[in-house]
Design an enzyme around this catalytic site. Structure first.
Site, short mmCIF file in Angstrom:
data_model
loop_
_atom_site.label_atom_id
_atom_site.label_comp_id
_atom_site.label_asym_id
_atom_site.label_seq_id
_atom_site.Cartn_x
_atom_site.Cartn_y
_atom_site.Cartn_z
N HIS A 1 0.83 -1.21 0.00
CA HIS A 1 0.00 0.00 0.00
C HIS A 1 0.87 1.26 0.00
O HIS A 1 0.39 2.35 0.33
CB HIS A 1 -0.92 0.02 1.22
N SER B 1 -15.74 2.12 1.85
CA SER B 1 -15.26 0.77 2.10
C SER B 1 -14.37 0.73 3.34
O SER B 1 -14.45 -0.19 4.16
CB SER B 1 -14.50 0.26 0.88
#
Length: 301
Positions: free
Chosen positions: A98, A125
Site C-alpha cells: 500500500h 469501504s
C-alpha cells in the site's frame, strides 16, 4: 517488455505508522518473475490478488490469496516471517503493498499492477473495515512493538464525518491518499507497470482478466478461463471469503464476510452534500491534475 530506455524510480524515504514499516522492502530479495499488487487500500486489492491467484494457479478454487500474497509493508507479522514464507514459495509470487512509489524499492525486473478507486468509494469501504474491526485488530496494530506515531483509534459514528476528516487531514486515520495515487500515475509509462481502475474490473471482468494475463505473460487456457472468471466474481469471493480475508477474517466482527463487504460504488451519493462533493472534486484536480482526476472519477483514460 523493453526496459532499456526507462528511468526507474528510486526510493527516497520511509513510511512508518500503526500499519507501515516500509523498510521491509530494503532487504527483500526479488525474483525476476515476481508480481507486486499495489493500491492505496480498499481500492480492489483483494480482488486483484484473487485475479492474479486464479491466473497463476489455473482456476484452482482452493487458492488462499490471504496466505499466499502477504502485505509486505504491514508491521505484522515480523519481516523475517514474511521473508521466510515467500522464499519457500516455488510458484510465481504475487505480493501486496500500500506504499507510494517513493517509499518502495522498485525493481525493473518485476511486474507491477496498481489499482485505483475513487476516493469517496475508498472511504465508504474503509469505514466498514474500520468500524467493524475488533479488539484483536487494535491490539495487533497498536500494541505490536515498533509502532511509530500515534495509535489508530475507533472511528466516529458518522461516515460523513469520517469522510470529512479523511479529506481534511489527507487520509486520516490511515495514510495520505493523494500522494499515493499521484506517485503511481507519474510513472504510468514504465513498461513493467499496469494501471487498473476498480470501475474497469466492474465493467468488464473477463476482458480485464485477459489484459492482466497478457501483461503478466500468463497464457489463457480457454477451457479453464470461465472457471477462473467465476472464481473472481464478487458473489464467489463473498461465499468463499475465508480464502481472501487476512487470517480468515478474525480481525473483524462478522468475520471474513465483513472484510469482503459490498463491492459497490457510489454509496456516498446518499450522504455527502453538494458542497462536500465539490470540495472533494476540487481537491482531486488540485492534487492530481485534471487528467488523472478525471481517470480517478470515471475509470476512463
Amino acid at each position: 517488455m523493453n526496459t532499456d530506455a526507462a528511468v526507474w524510480p528510486v526510493k527516497s524515504r520511509d513510511l512508518h505508522n500503526h500499519h507501515f514499516d516500509s523498510t521491509v522492502w530494503d532487504r527483500f530479495r526479488f525474483r525476476d518473475d515476481d508480481i507486486v499488487i499495489a493500491t492505496y487500500a480498499k481500492s480492489g486489492t483483494t480482488w486483484t490478488q484473487q485475479i492474479v491467484g486464479q491466473l497463476v494457479f489455473d482456476g484452482d478454487p482452493a487458492v488462499n490469496v490471504a496466505e499466499l500474497s502477504p502485505w509486505l509493508d504491514l508491521r505484522v507479522p515480523p519481516a523475517e516471517a514474511k521473508y521466510a514464507a515467500l522464499e519457500a514459495q516455488t510458484h510465481r509470487r504475487f505480493i501486496k503493498t500500500h506504499l507510494p512509489v517513493d517509499a518502495l524499492r522498485y525493481s525493473p525486473a518485476v511486474r507491477y499492477i496498481y489499482i485505483v478507486r475513487d476516493g469517496r468509494d475508498v472511504v465508504w469501504s474503509m469505514y466498514n473495515h474500520h468500524a467493524n474491526a475488533n479488539a484483536l485488530w487494535y491490539e495487533a496494530l497498536n500494541d505490536t512493538p515498533g509502532r511509530v506515531g500515534p495509535p489508530i483509534e475507533p472511528p466516529p459514528d458518522s461516515v460523513r464525518q469520517y469522510f470529512l476528516d479523511w479529506l481534511e487531514r489527507d487520509g486520516h486515520p490511515f495514510w495520505p491518499y493523494w500522494e499515493n495515487v499521484r506517485s503511481w500515475w507519474q510513472i504510468r509509462h514504465l513498461p513493467n507497470l499496469m494501471l487498473v481502475h476498480y470501475e474497469e474490473l466492474k465493467r468488464d471482468l473477463p476482458g480485464m482478466m485477459r489484459r492482466i494475463a497478457a501483461f503478466l505473460d500468463i497464457p489463457i487456457d480457454e477451457a479453464r478461463f470461465p472457471t477462473q472468471v467465476e472464481h473472481c466474481t464478487f458473489e464467489w469471493m463473498k461465499a468463499n471469503a475465508g480464502k481472501a480475508a487476512p487470517l480468515g477474517g478474525v480481525f473483524w466482527d462478522g468475520g471474513a464476510e465483513t472484510f469482503i463487504h459490498k463491492g459497490t460504488n457510489g454509496r456516498w451519493r446518499d450522504t455527502l452534500t453538494e458542497d462536500d462533493i465539490r470540495r472533494y472534486e476540487a481537491r482531486a484536480v488540485a492534487e492530481l491534475g485534471p487528467e488523472c482526476a478525471a481517470w480517478l472519477a470515471t475509470g476512463r483514460r
